[in-house]
Design an enzyme around this catalytic site. Structure first.
Site, mmCIF file in Angstrom:
data_model
loop_
_atom_site.group_PDB
_atom_site.id
_atom_site.type_symbol
_atom_site.label_atom_id
_atom_site.label_comp_id
_atom_site.label_asym_id
_atom_site.label_seq_id
_atom_site.Cartn_x
_atom_site.Cartn_y
_atom_site.Cartn_z
ATOM 1 N N GLY A 52 0.787 -1.232 0.000
ATOM 2 C CA GLY A 52 0.000 0.000 0.000
ATOM 3 C C GLY A 52 0.811 1.269 0.000
ATOM 4 C CG HIS A 238 -4.216 -7.270 5.475
ATOM 5 N ND1 HIS A 238 -5.169 -7.192 4.485
ATOM 6 C CD2 HIS A 238 -3.483 -6.132 5.371
ATOM 7 C CE1 HIS A 238 -5.029 -6.065 3.821
ATOM 8 N NE2 HIS A 238 -4.012 -5.401 4.349
ATOM 9 C CG HIS A 346 -0.686 -7.996 7.681
ATOM 10 N ND1 HIS A 346 0.012 -8.285 6.522
ATOM 11 C CD2 HIS A 346 -0.672 -6.635 7.805
ATOM 12 C CE1 HIS A 346 0.416 -7.163 5.960
ATOM 13 N NE2 HIS A 346 0.038 -6.155 6.724
#
Length: 536
Positions: A52, A238, A346
């Site tokens: 991201g 996540h 995650h």
């Protein structure tokens, strides 16, 4: 046995470890060089998988943003359990960190007019994420590797594992014992500056986005040596990992996909997350992960979908080339505009407790990056704060060490001598069926200490781990990486479950089905943080 001496030893080669090495290499007090120990290749780390982007709090060029706004967003995401001073420190250093990365050669994406392309991610009140397509972690890691390899002060041991800290009679860290699986030899590495930058614990879980190397090694080393460990119950799952079977590491489908307009839907095309929160797909990760988990449980389906209709296929392929490549690799047709996703372990919000100088409770031992518990993330990490913390912690640690004598130890005491003798004389032990044992650990953690827990499941998990520990046979010296990883995984798994048993309330990513209080509502978090949540 081989002996060596260094001004600083860094365990781990992710963004935090590499940048710390590079920053320290400029320190005039470095007389004996810097060593990076990594148990795989230098670029085999979680940092390179970060898609991201990185939080960039830069109100000087992004006037909608402010340090106070980022602090508020981070506290809200962290369920108010953050260390405010840590949040403030990282936020205030953000602009400096970004500009240092740019000087290091990281080229963040820009708009047609040449300005930075700030994007939005879940739980951020405004767009403040800088990126390089969906390969931000890779781009930063690549730039830092080039800088590190150019430095004459830095040496790298690849395919080498730090297996124990060297502590003297005063319990001061004086180096590490390292093991090369290629040669089968141990090496006593003396140093008055030992930095743990080994990342998190993702591989303790059956479903994870983490690289195979992330088995909690640094946390084991520090905890076994007596360092304080905190908040291990806060494991972030996540919401949107690419739902593919038989993958040791599930590809991540970035938070930024939802920030760009992707919607989470079930097999009927319903945006079900709205049933759980008015923030929908842009709620904090723990909220979205639980919504997906519950939907999968209620429907009996193995995944949900990200609907990319509002983004458009062509724009998606341009903005997210890595995810596009993953989809092609696993036969997912993007023209259908539905990407199968499911939650996966995650990120670890807890870890080795450090102060704002990144000192642990053991003198000469430091921790940075995901292995460290700074208090920045609280009970749930805000998207893209992780890469920022890695860079800021490396900068902050170098600033602190700049005032210290970084000469390597010239000798060692009887306690360290006895430890070295153990590694010289004890017959290394081999754990048979190591792969099977690892799989059992991962099953236990996913089934009993996963997205939703209760006292019964956690105690059952603890019992099953105790049975698996019998394979260690109380040995200290092992013959291969897999055996050491099993030792570390079992120890750290117990830390997580015991912490989860101790915290009987639900907070952020730690969700107890038997808790009398559930997670704070948005309104309650607003009351704590004094701000409003923006619904996008």
């Amino acid at each position: 046995m081989k002996f060596s001496r260094y001004s600083a030893v860094i365990i781990g080669s992710g963004v935090s470890g590499l940048y710390a090495a590079y920053k320290l290499s400029k320190n005039k007090n470095i007389k004996d060089g810097i060593l990076i120990i990594t148990k795989s290749k230098t670029d085999d780390c979680n940092s390179r998988l970060a898609q991201g982007g990185i939080v960039a709090v830069m109100p000087e060029i992004n006037p909608l943003d402010s340090i106070s706004s980022h602090i508020t967003d981070t506290l809200k995401a962290g369920a108010g359990l953050n260390d405010f001073n840590a949040v403030k420190f990282v936020s205030e250093c953000s602009s400096i960190a970004i500009r240092e990365l740019i000087r290091a050669g990281v080229n963040f994406d820009k708009k047609d007019d040449g300005s930075f392309d700030f994007t939005l991610e879940a739980a951020h009140s405004i767009p403040r994420i800088l990126h390089t397509k969906d390969k931000t972690g890779y781009s930063i890691e690549k730039a830092l590797i080039e800088l590190v390899k150019e430095s004459k002060e830095i040496e790298i041991y690849e395919n080498t594992m730090a297996v124990e800290l060297l502590l003297d009679k005063q319990n001061i860290a004086r180096g590490v014992m390292a093991f090369s699986e290629q040669t089968g030899e141990f090496e006593a590495i003396l140093s008055n500056t030992v930095i743990v930058a080994t990342g998190g614990v993702g591989q303790l879980y059956k479903h994870t986005t983490a690289r195979p190397v992330t088995t909690g090694d640094g946390i084991y080393l520090a905890s076994k040596a007596g360092a304080k460990i905190e908040d291990m119950e806060f494991i972030q799952f996540h919401p949107t990992a690419l739902s593919v079977k038989n993958e040791e590491c599930m590809p991540l489908v970035s938070e930024a996909v939802r920030g760009e307009g992707g919607k989470v839907v079930n097999d009927k095309g319903e945006r079900f997350v709205l049933k759980y929160t008015p923030l929908g797909e842009l709620a904090p990760r723990d909220v979205v992960a639980r919504a997906i988990y519950n939907e999968m449980k209620n429907t009996g389906k193995g995944n949900v979908f990200l609907d990319i209709t509002d983004i458009g296929v062509e724009k998606f392929k341009e903005r997210f080339p890595s995810i596009t490549e993953y989809c092609e690799q696993f036969g997912i047709n993007l023209d259908e505009k539905l990407i199968p996703v499911s939650p996966a372990a995650h990120y670890l919000m807890g870890g080795i407790k450090v102060n704002l100088n990144f000192e642990t409770s053991i003198k000469n031992l430091y921790a940075i990056g995901e292995a460290a518990r700074t208090g920045l993330h609280g009970a749930n990490r805000l998207a893209s704060n992780s890469l920022l913390e890695c860079v800021v912690s490396a900068i902050g640690l170098e600033d602190f060490l700049g005032f210290r004598n970084l000469s390597a130890p010239k000798n060692y005491d009887e306690k360290i001598k006895d430890l070295i003798c153990t590694y010289e004389n004890e017959e290394p032990f081999y754990i048979e069926e190591a792969k099977t044992v690892k799989e059992k650990i991962k099953d236990v953690m996913w089934n009993y200490a996963g997205i939703a827990r209760d006292e019964l499941s956690l105690k059952k998990g603890l019992f099953e781990l105790s049975e698996l520990k019998e394979c260690l046979c109380n040995k200290r010296v092992f013959s291969d990486f897999a055996s050491y990883e099993i030792r570390n995984m079992l120890f750290v798994s117990e830390l997580i479950i015991n912490a989860a048993l101790t915290r009987k309330t639900s907070n952020g990513a730690h969700y107890r089905l038997d808790s009398t209080n559930k997670n704070l509502t948005i309104e309650e978090i607003e009351e704590i943080t004094g701000g409003k949540v923006s619904i996008k």
